[in-house]
Design a protein around this motif. Sequence first.
Motif: not given
Length: 428
Positions: A384-403
């Motif tokens: 499963g993969a999601t393109a994101t704009g930056s490391v900060g945005a990717a980290l925020d999204l990953a944590l919000r989704l439960g990583a």
Amino acid sequence: MDPISARLLARHPQKIDLSLDRMRALCAALGDPQDALPPVIHVAGTNGKGSTVALLRAMAEAAGLRVHVYTSPHLVRFNERIRLAGTLIDDATLNAALDRVEAAGAAHGIGATVFEATTAAAFVAMAGVPADLALIEVGLGGSLDATNVIERPLLSVVTPVALDHAEFLGTDLAVIAGEKAGILKAGARGLIARQSEAVMAAIAVAAAGVRVPLTVMGEAFDAWADRGGLSYQDQERFLDLPAPALSGPHQIDNAGLAVAVALELDLPEAAIAEGLRTARWPGRMQRLTMGPYGETARSVDAELWLDGGHNPHAARALADTLTARQVRAPRPLALIVGMLANKDSGGFFEALKDTGAHVFTVGFEGAAADPEALATVARGHGLGATATGSVGAALDLALRLGAERVVICGSLYLAGEVLGASRETWPA
């Protein structure tokens, strides 16, 4: 970009042009500083070079030796590439060495590349500072790498050989292995990491051509994880040692190779053990706890790791590391991946497909792969993969989704950007 890197890029071609002619001419114009180095351990290979050098440096310094080190690339500051008798080179010394290199090149009409100028400057700086040992890491390949003007190493070391830099070295593993084995020199024993059969056959042919005796992991010596530590055995001894401080199952083999080299240097067992305990190599399965990214992860009790591995072989090592951690302490896993556009992203994701991770792709400064294209490749390999704009945005999204365990990986350039944004600086 740090000032030294900016200076080099402004004054030298950034291209990679594997040839020793310019480098030999440049060194001759400088009085051949490479011949004035202390005994040299020359290290080539695809993966594990930096870790092996870091382990060796820690062991040698624990034994009281003054050690020069040359590695590449750097992560945050160019100075990371050069250590003089144990200390990172300062700006004044490095600029003075580059001044000499550029003056010699101008006087003799030598258009050195960035890496050639860098390597020559390292040799100039090292030749001016007393030391007991020099650990010199190959930049790319071996036989035509700028460091291969070193004609009389004390020992030659080849770490695991795999596919990388295909645009320069091709995709034939035997040919690549022969290129890496080009650092083998008559009069210097070769210490060889565990290799595939095809790679080992090519190295053996190269060694026979220059009459170099080989000491090969899995044949003359071996190392393995044992009861929380490292067991090492060769034809003369068995050592019960601490586990290496560097994270990951693959570091057992890197540590075993470093131990074999240390024993060739007659380093005492106590120094070898201390080096294993204290070695540090940033950007290789490094736990991040400080700075904006580390603190964001800590705020929700998540782990954040950073790894600069960028080819399929390194991805397999990362997958083994993650699998071992997930078995010991399962946590929802995410990967934040950025890669150079010329890397084998398919092979990278194929190696990671069974980790159960969700991938968040990012870009970074330089010739990075497009995040959308990278995400498409990851999906093509079952992730499963999601393109994101930056490391900060990717980290925020990953944590919000439960990583709860997140690894930033795929490129040393990305690793450098992440470390540069944190307060976890390169050790002095």
